[in-house]
Motif scaffolding. Sequence first.
Motif, PDB file in Angstrom:
ATOM      1  N   ARG A 133    -102.962   6.757  32.733  1.00 52.22           N
ATOM      2  CA  ARG A 133    -103.014   6.658  31.269  1.00 52.22           C
ATOM      3  C   ARG A 133    -103.689   5.377  30.825  1.00 52.22           C
ATOM      4  O   ARG A 133    -104.570   5.393  29.962  1.00 52.22           O
ATOM      5  N   VAL A 157     -94.461   9.733  21.094  1.00 49.35           N
ATOM      6  CA  VAL A 157     -95.765   9.380  21.664  1.00 49.35           C
ATOM      7  C   VAL A 157     -96.902   9.950  20.825  1.00 49.35           C
ATOM      8  O   VAL A 157     -97.872   9.249  20.493  1.00 49.35           O
ATOM      9  N   ILE A 158     -96.818  11.225  20.487  1.00 51.10           N
ATOM     10  CA  ILE A 158     -97.886  11.879  19.718  1.00 51.10           C
ATOM     11  C   ILE A 158     -98.072  11.197  18.364  1.00 51.10           C
ATOM     12  O   ILE A 158     -99.208  10.995  17.907  1.00 51.10           O
ATOM     13  N   TYR A 201     -99.544   7.370  19.212  1.00 52.07           N
ATOM     14  CA  TYR A 201    -100.454   7.148  20.339  1.00 52.07           C
ATOM     15  C   TYR A 201    -101.682   6.291  20.006  1.00 52.07           C
ATOM     16  O   TYR A 201    -102.060   5.431  20.806  1.00 52.07           O
ATOM     17  N   LEU A 218    -103.998  10.936  26.598  1.00 51.37           N
ATOM     18  CA  LEU A 218    -102.806  11.575  26.046  1.00 51.37           C
ATOM     19  C   LEU A 218    -102.194  12.575  27.034  1.00 51.37           C
ATOM     20  O   LEU A 218    -100.973  12.679  27.134  1.00 51.37           O
ATOM     21  N   THR A 219    -103.055  13.286  27.773  1.00 50.87           N
ATOM     22  CA  THR A 219    -102.540  14.299  28.710  1.00 50.87           C
ATOM     23  C   THR A 219    -101.620  13.703  29.771  1.00 50.87           C
ATOM     24  O   THR A 219    -100.473  14.156  29.917  1.00 50.87           O
ATOM     25  N   GLN A 229    -107.088   5.003  28.690  1.00 50.39           N
ATOM     26  CA  GLN A 229    -107.034   4.389  27.365  1.00 50.39           C
ATOM     27  C   GLN A 229    -108.086   3.295  27.207  1.00 50.39           C
ATOM     28  O   GLN A 229    -108.686   3.138  26.150  1.00 50.39           O
ATOM     29  N   TYR A 239    -107.163   9.211  21.324  1.00 48.73           N
ATOM     30  CA  TYR A 239    -106.228  10.034  22.100  1.00 48.73           C
ATOM     31  C   TYR A 239    -106.641  10.158  23.568  1.00 48.73           C
ATOM     32  O   TYR A 239    -106.209  11.073  24.255  1.00 48.73           O
ATOM     33  N   THR A 269    -100.112  10.955  29.616  1.00 50.77           N
ATOM     34  CA  THR A 269     -99.001  10.335  28.901  1.00 50.77           C
ATOM     35  C   THR A 269     -97.911  11.360  28.628  1.00 50.77           C
ATOM     36  O   THR A 269     -96.724  11.104  28.863  1.00 50.77           O
ATOM     37  N   LEU A 270     -98.304  12.540  28.125  1.00 52.79           N
ATOM     38  CA  LEU A 270     -97.320  13.571  27.823  1.00 52.79           C
ATOM     39  C   LEU A 270     -96.694  14.129  29.094  1.00 52.79           C
ATOM     40  O   LEU A 270     -95.492  14.407  29.138  1.00 52.79           O
TER      41      LEU A 270
END
Length: 273
Positions: free
Chosen positions: A249, A129-130, A133, A176-177, A253, A173, A179-180
């Motif tokens: 997410r 993912v990172i 992304y 992202l939070t 986005q 990004y 998502t992770l």
Amino acid sequence: MTSETTVSIGGTPAKRDYYWLRSFVAGGVAGCCAKTTIAPLDRVKILLQAQSPHYKHLGVFSTLKAVPQKEGFLGLYKGNGAMMVRIFPYGAIQFMAFDNYKKLLSKHIGISGHIHRLVAGSMAGMTAVICTYPLDVIRARLAFQVTGHHRYTGIANAFHTVYLKEGGVLGFYKGLTPTLIGMAPYAGLSFFTFGTLKSLGLKHFPELLGRPSSDNPDVLILKPHVNLLCGGIAGAIAQTISYPLDVARRRMQLGTVLPDSEKCTEPVVCRDR
């Protein structure tokens, strides 16, 4: 690994290099095929998750019918080009990372069994993912566009616009939070469930569900249709558990594309209108 003799180059078996390459390519191709197959449903999901003003009053099947009528058949695949650019490295990195994290956890930490697969799967998913992304953000932006109301003309233009107008690199990004946070249970449970189903199937029904590996006839692997079924079950369970974070997410986005974008700047305040 097979029992074939390998040639060492600089202390590294050539067969190991081939295995890495094969894992990389297999992961990428598998990801592309899977995402292209479900691309229409994936676009409908994005439109409904973010409550597109053009389709928010419709359900899943109604939207599947309405998109081709409004935007043509290819409208169901809007954003799929960006997805293909993203999914090959994503799938490849995830598959390679999973294999390597399993070895790392087993060798240096001593973790094995079900927990082994769960932790390695989570770590592999977050790594992939990172790395990919920004392409996921661009893909969401393109898929959310409706014919006649375009904000971006393509992948390159979307990258350029987001970079200039939404804070440079940090603009890629957003979300992202969650998502992770969601990736840990999603990827972990996906690999865990698949590995568990595979182990149970080959243990209790080896003749019915398994076949000899082409690399090593002494090793049993799942038959293709059984492999597909196990992967589908694993993905469905993992997606259901992590879905609320997936909604947050997507809305983050899409950012300024949404009419109520000020409500989706952080996961804790991403809420309905």
